[in-house]
Design a protein around this motif. Sequence first.
Motif, PDB file in Angstrom:
ATOM      1  N   ALA A   1      -6.543  -2.590   6.690  1.00 50.30           N
ATOM      2  CA  ALA A   1      -5.613  -3.337   5.859  1.00 50.30           C
ATOM      3  C   ALA A   1      -4.069  -3.025   6.181  1.00 50.30           C
ATOM      4  CB  ALA A   1      -5.926  -3.385   4.228  1.00 50.30           C
ATOM      5  N   ILE A   2      -3.964  -1.651   6.497  1.00 52.95           N
ATOM      6  CA  ILE A   2      -2.294  -1.221   6.639  1.00 52.95           C
ATOM      7  C   ILE A   2      -1.826  -2.242   7.671  1.00 52.95           C
ATOM      8  CG2 ILE A   2      -3.278   0.813   8.017  1.00 52.95           C
ATOM      9  CD1 ILE A   2      -0.716   2.220   6.823  1.00 52.95           C
ATOM     10  N   VAL A   3      -2.424  -2.376   8.693  1.00 51.62           N
ATOM     11  CA  VAL A   3      -1.751  -2.985   9.758  1.00 51.62           C
ATOM     12  C   VAL A   3      -1.298  -4.341   9.250  1.00 51.62           C
ATOM     13  CG1 VAL A   3      -2.043  -3.900  12.183  1.00 51.62           C
ATOM     14  CG2 VAL A   3      -3.381  -2.048  11.487  1.00 51.62           C
TER      15      VAL A   3
ATOM     16  N   PHE B   1     -14.279   7.529   3.436  1.00 48.68           N
ATOM     17  CA  PHE B   1     -13.041   7.993   4.331  1.00 48.68           C
ATOM     18  C   PHE B   1     -13.529   8.401   5.654  1.00 48.68           C
ATOM     19  CE2 PHE B   1     -11.729   8.079   0.041  1.00 48.68           C
ATOM     20  CZ  PHE B   1     -10.392   8.063   0.226  1.00 48.68           C
TER      21      PHE B   1
ATOM     22  N   PHE C   1     -10.137   9.482  19.877  1.00 46.06           N
ATOM     23  CA  PHE C   1     -10.721   9.970  18.950  1.00 46.06           C
ATOM     24  C   PHE C   1     -10.336   9.069  17.414  1.00 46.06           C
ATOM     25  CE2 PHE C   1     -10.215  13.456  21.756  1.00 46.06           C
ATOM     26  CZ  PHE C   1     -11.279  13.984  21.834  1.00 46.06           C
TER      27      PHE C   1
ATOM     28  N   ASN D   1      -8.559   8.059  15.700  1.00 50.45           N
ATOM     29  CA  ASN D   1      -7.165   8.304  14.829  1.00 50.45           C
ATOM     30  C   ASN D   1      -6.944   7.343  13.707  1.00 50.45           C
ATOM     31  OD1 ASN D   1      -6.557   9.689  17.432  1.00 50.45           O
ATOM     32  ND2 ASN D   1      -4.342   8.829  17.278  1.00 50.45           N
TER      33      ASN D   1
ATOM     34  N   LEU E   1      -6.355   6.986   9.889  1.00 49.60           N
ATOM     35  CA  LEU E   1      -5.705   7.875   8.903  1.00 49.60           C
ATOM     36  C   LEU E   1      -6.358   8.572   7.794  1.00 49.60           C
ATOM     37  CD1 LEU E   1      -2.653   5.186   8.416  1.00 49.60           C
ATOM     38  CD2 LEU E   1      -2.696   7.295   9.768  1.00 49.60           C
ATOM     39  N   PRO E   2      -6.557   9.741   7.751  1.00 52.92           N
ATOM     40  CA  PRO E   2      -7.527  10.304   7.007  1.00 52.92           C
ATOM     41  C   PRO E   2      -7.771  10.305   5.306  1.00 52.92           C
ATOM     42  CG  PRO E   2      -5.991  11.992   7.734  1.00 52.92           C
ATOM     43  CD  PRO E   2      -5.912  10.618   8.498  1.00 52.92           C
ATOM     44  N   PHE E   3      -6.332   9.650   4.944  1.00 51.53           N
ATOM     45  CA  PHE E   3      -6.058   9.603   3.560  1.00 51.53           C
ATOM     46  C   PHE E   3      -6.309   8.197   3.086  1.00 51.53           C
ATOM     47  CE2 PHE E   3      -2.031   9.646   5.852  1.00 51.53           C
ATOM     48  CZ  PHE E   3      -1.544   8.598   5.562  1.00 51.53           C
ATOM     49  N   LEU E   4      -6.790   7.384   4.074  1.00 54.29           N
ATOM     50  CA  LEU E   4      -7.059   6.057   3.696  1.00 54.29           C
ATOM     51  C   LEU E   4      -8.709   5.873   4.084  1.00 54.29           C
ATOM     52  CD1 LEU E   4      -4.172   4.114   5.140  1.00 54.29           C
ATOM     53  CD2 LEU E   4      -4.428   4.901   2.947  1.00 54.29           C
TER      54      LEU E   4
ATOM     55  N   MET F   1       0.760  -1.280   0.030  1.00 57.30           N
ATOM     56  CA  MET F   1      -0.222  -0.105  -0.023  1.00 57.30           C
ATOM     57  C   MET F   1       0.764   1.238   0.075  1.00 57.30           C
ATOM     58  SD  MET F   1      -2.747   1.220   2.672  1.00 57.30           S
ATOM     59  CE  MET F   1      -3.470  -0.618   2.687  1.00 57.30           C
TER      60      MET F   1
ATOM     61  N   PHE G   1      -4.471  -1.043  19.419  1.00 57.06           N
ATOM     62  CA  PHE G   1      -4.693   0.204  20.000  1.00 57.06           C
ATOM     63  C   PHE G   1      -6.042   0.863  19.652  1.00 57.06           C
ATOM     64  CE2 PHE G   1      -0.088  -0.107  20.479  1.00 57.06           C
ATOM     65  CZ  PHE G   1       0.103   0.482  21.784  1.00 57.06           C
TER      66      PHE G   1
ATOM     67  N   PHE H   1      -8.211   4.410  20.054  1.00 60.73           N
ATOM     68  CA  PHE H   1      -7.864   5.595  20.805  1.00 60.73           C
ATOM     69  C   PHE H   1      -9.254   6.324  21.088  1.00 60.73           C
ATOM     70  CE2 PHE H   1      -4.958   4.526  17.447  1.00 60.73           C
ATOM     71  CZ  PHE H   1      -3.632   4.635  18.139  1.00 60.73           C
TER      72      PHE H   1
ATOM     73  N   ASP I   1      -8.782   0.309   3.861  1.00 61.43           N
ATOM     74  CA  ASP I   1      -7.132   0.466   4.023  1.00 61.43           C
ATOM     75  C   ASP I   1      -6.886   0.931   5.342  1.00 61.43           C
ATOM     76  OD1 ASP I   1      -7.177  -0.363   1.040  1.00 61.43           O
ATOM     77  OD2 ASP I   1      -7.188   1.759   0.359  1.00 61.43           O
TER      78      ASP I   1
ATOM     79  N   ARG J   1      -9.121  -2.149  13.079  1.00 63.50           N
ATOM     80  CA  ARG J   1      -7.906  -1.983  12.768  1.00 63.50           C
ATOM     81  C   ARG J   1      -7.174  -2.386  13.860  1.00 63.50           C
ATOM     82  NH1 ARG J   1      -5.608   3.895  12.299  1.00 63.50           N
ATOM     83  NH2 ARG J   1      -5.935   4.092  14.726  1.00 63.50           N
TER      84      ARG J   1
ATOM     85  N   HIS K   1      -5.383  12.116  -1.774  1.00 65.28           N
ATOM     86  CA  HIS K   1      -6.547  12.679  -0.520  1.00 65.28           C
ATOM     87  C   HIS K   1      -6.708  14.193  -0.840  1.00 65.28           C
ATOM     88  CE1 HIS K   1      -9.348  12.317   2.529  1.00 65.28           C
ATOM     89  NE2 HIS K   1      -8.789  13.132   3.290  1.00 65.28           N
TER      90      HIS K   1
END
Lengths: 377, 243
Positions: free
Chosen positions: B115-117, B148, B101, B103, B105-108, A1, B97, B99, B112, B164, A10
């Motif tokens: 999936a990033i993890v 998003f 708020f 947290n 990622l605003p661009f995924l 990714m 984790f 959180f 995603d 996540r 974005h």
Amino acid sequence: MNLAFRDIRHNLGRFVLTCFGLSLLLGVVLSMIGIYRGLVEDALTLARSPQADIWVVESDSRGPFAESSRIPGDTREAIARLYGVSAAGAITYQSVETKYGAKKLRLYVVGYELDRLGGPDKIVAGRSIVRSHYEMVADRRSDLSLGDRVPLGRNMFTVVGLTENRVASSGDPVVYLSLRDSQELQFELAPPAARREMARDEGVPGINTVNTVIARVSPNVEPDLVAKAARQWKHLAAMTQMEQEIILTRSVVERARKQIGLFTAILLTVSTVIIALIIYTMTMDKLREIATLKLIGAPDHTIIGLIIQQALAMGTIGFAFGALFISSVKDYFPRRVILQPDDGLALAVAVLLVCILASALGVRLALKVDPGEALKG
Amino acid sequence: MSLNGSHTLVEARGISKYFGEGDARVDALREVSLKVYPGQVVGLLGPSGSGKTTLLNVFGCIVEPNTGWMSLDGEVVYDEGWLRSDLRRLRLEKIGFIFQFHNLLPFLNCVDNVAIVLSLAGFSTTQAKQRSVELLEYLEVEHRKDAFPAQLSGGEAQRVAIARALANRPRIILADEPTAALDSARAGIVMDLLRKVAIDQNAAILAVTHDEKIYDRFDRIFHLRDGYLDIEQERGVTEMTQD
């Protein structure tokens, strides 16, 4: 990714706007390099167009471009008789300013002997000068057209032919006249001054003077040997084409060359600082996301990759837009801007290096981010 | 000591942490010892400045204690110093984790973000996305998988954040005020989800909270005061575990 790509997508509007700003800056850098190349090319064009091997000028002079030079008009005949010389021509050079309609014209006048060396090497429209008086061939940069009648001195000249990209080192467009016309323009006294000279019984001075004589030597003859032979006349100096070009680039345009070179270096430094600031600010905007990434286990290389890839994308797109922009407007510059592929490639590599260098601040900031920051409200 | 024969997922012995030196020294944690077992949902409560978040950061291997001993999922990770240099890898493998708020990622998009993890853990893109969608289904938010974070409601965002946290099947989930941004109904749903996760994945959940409306959702509650583990309340599911 690919996180860099996702982040760019974005915030596409902001990224494009940033790239646009950067492209203008890099376009200016590229145009400065183009102006520098144009300056050197302009300086050499006039010296190269007659395709001469030898330049004969006044003794102790580095003329006719770097210094003034006056030699007798019959010097051409003496030079033409030297061993190895296949062709020779006498030439005058001078800058003039005239009015054409409401417009002021600055021109660089080249006077040459018809059917001898020194005339325009390529006519792109119209014809060469065939009449010995009052015809001229002008460069397109003068904005003159075929048939235009331009006043020079006390006479009107008709444009019969056009050349392209024939300019002097000052950037003034070149016009060609017959040698006789140019000598009258340069050396003939105005009637009141001539009458005064005649009243003093001094007689009217002759105008059979030229600035230089150029010669082409036969194949298998060393130009150096011909130049050496010409120098034996005490009132003459001679140099080869190579020596003339060195004088032009090292002397005539040297200051301008250094000035532009320095300005280009300053612009590149400014670009580096601006790219560094943009990347630093972009990183500052992402500190919470970087902290989150660290917290969920992203290694440093993922975070460094995010920053450097964005910097490289910005540099690449900025450079591409900048190059495209300058390529499309370069012909509107008052002086020639020459964009060479080698220069473009060198600048592209420099921009990529600058981007990597400028990322260092952002990378340093990102690596210092405490993952615990992600837990703060 | 063990609960029903299972090993501890989080065990701390004599953990102390102070910040600053001399007159400026602040003792955030003082000789804290506790054990947490699989399947438990544990609350860390206490007034502001009592050391709750510091303790959560210590368990998350974000803050290094000054003294003590700690094991996570059966592996001793701290004994008067970190025993592993790759703490981020440790977090990736063992800890999830959540959180206050979310947290994300605003661009995924949601998929995603989960999936990033898995990508970081070495899964292929296809595998990562497949498991992410499964998790979003599990948390009943799969209909928002392409949205998003800015397009999600608070409850939806928190569910994606939980997805996540669960992506890499961690045994330990640390939650910092997971319901603070939610109303009572959504807070209850989130806590029920966490309990489901604890049971289904045999994981331990440690949540720092001030939110009184969810106190009854914890199996055990640790109260912290001035860095001390003051009171431990058991809510009938487990036995007292503090040494």
